[in-house]
Design an enzyme around this catalytic site. Structure first.
Site, PDB file in Angstrom:
ATOM      1  N   LYS A   1      63.485  73.325  42.514  1.00  0.00           N
ATOM      2  CA  LYS A   1      62.518  72.757  43.454  1.00  0.00           C
ATOM      3  C   LYS A   1      61.223  73.565  43.390  1.00  0.00           C
ATOM      4  O   LYS A   1      61.221  74.784  43.575  1.00  0.00           O
ATOM      5  CB  LYS A   1      63.133  72.804  44.859  1.00  0.00           C
ATOM      6  CG  LYS A   1      62.655  71.730  45.790  1.00  0.00           C
ATOM      7  CD  LYS A   1      63.536  71.707  47.034  1.00  0.00           C
ATOM      8  CE  LYS A   1      62.991  70.797  48.098  1.00  0.00           C
ATOM      9  NZ  LYS A   1      63.728  70.930  49.357  1.00  0.00           N
TER      10      LYS A   1
HETATM   11  O1  G3P Z   1      63.576  68.765  52.523  1.00  0.00           O
HETATM   12  C1  G3P Z   1      62.474  69.177  53.263  1.00  0.00           C
HETATM   13  C2  G3P Z   1      62.811  69.119  54.702  1.00  0.00           C
HETATM   14  O2  G3P Z   1      63.869  69.959  54.962  1.00  0.00           O
HETATM   15  C3  G3P Z   1      61.732  69.422  55.654  1.00  0.00           C
HETATM   16  O3  G3P Z   1      62.185  68.955  56.868  1.00  0.00           O
HETATM   17  O4  G3P Z   1      62.291  68.771  59.293  1.00  0.00           O
HETATM   18  O5  G3P Z   1      61.449  70.886  58.216  1.00  0.00           O
HETATM   19  O6  G3P Z   1      60.086  68.821  58.147  1.00  0.00           O
HETATM   20  P1  G3P Z   1      61.448  69.395  58.199  1.00  0.00           P
END
Ligand code: G3P
Length: 216
Positions: free
Chosen positions: A86
């Site tokens: 990633k």
């Molecule tokens: O895969 C990326 C994701 O985990 C981000 O999620 O909820 O931190 O915006 P969030």
């Protein structure tokens, strides 16, 4: 549509795997820190062991492309059948994506918030591109529109890069991604299991069970 789980929590990954519909796992440094992980390599191996043969996204911590490539090679070597490296969509990240693609190492381009970023990631040969739906919604933009727009641009040119919708906050996000034709959605366990719920199913089942006891 493929469903990945977005977590570094081994118990949640095992529970999702046990459902039988899991297609892969994504993690990021914040999710690893949340679980108190101290040895990321051992943790990635544990994740790969739970969902054998399925893609597991492992994010680099470096910011310069040469270091990203070296880190990516080391992560990939942990399990070449499963690890997807990633990489954030920065100028350095773009160079790393190109190099890793030349080395046949699959990549997931992360922190994507615009069609332009997704287009460059696809041109660099990323296997997946990860638009962050929830974080756009957080700033009063329309995260789901980004999924539709990337889908259109990729279709225009036949890019093989898969859209992996990320930053999914609830079950309806997941459903909207399916309607938009996202290739993959990565979501927390709660949002995935939310797809199962319907009060009429609960009421109907209760009646079927009660009536089944009257038979025979
Ligand atoms: O895969 C990326 C994701 O985990 C981000 O999620 O909820 O931190 O915006 P969030």
């Amino acid at each position: 549509m493929k469903i990945f789980i977005d977590t570094a929590n081994l118990k949640d990954i095992q529970e999702a795997e046990n459902l039988g519909i899991l297609d892969g796992v994504t993690t990021n440094p914040s999710l690893m820190a949340k679980e108190g992980v101290t040895d990321v390599n051992t943790h990635y191996q544990a994740i790969c062991n739970i969902c054998k043969g399925k893609p597991v996204s492992a994010e680099v911590f470096s910011t310069q492309w040469e270091e990203m490539v070296e880190e990516g090679k080391a992560l990939y070597a942990l399990n070449p059948d499963q690890i997807v490296v990633k990489i954030p969509i920065t100028e350095e990240g773009l160079k790393a994506l190109v190099k890793l693609n030349e080395l046949n190492i699959p990549t997931n381009c992360t922190l994507v918030f615009s069609v332009g970023q997704a287009l460059l990631a696809a041109k660099a040969g990323a296997k997946f591109v990860s638009p962050f739906v929830g974080r756009l919604d957080d700033i009063s933009q329309h995260g789901m529109e980004l999924i539709h727009d990337i889908k259109q641009v990729f279709a225009n040119y036949g890019f093989q890069t898969e859209i992996l919708a990320a930053s999914i906050r609830h079950t309806n996000h997941l459903l909207s991604c399916a309607q938009a034709g996202s290739d993959v959605v990565t979501a927390p366990l709660k949002s995935i299991k939310g797809l199962l719920n319907h009060p009429l199913t609960d009421i109907g089942l209760e009646k079927f069970i009660a009536d089944s006891k009257k038979i025979g």
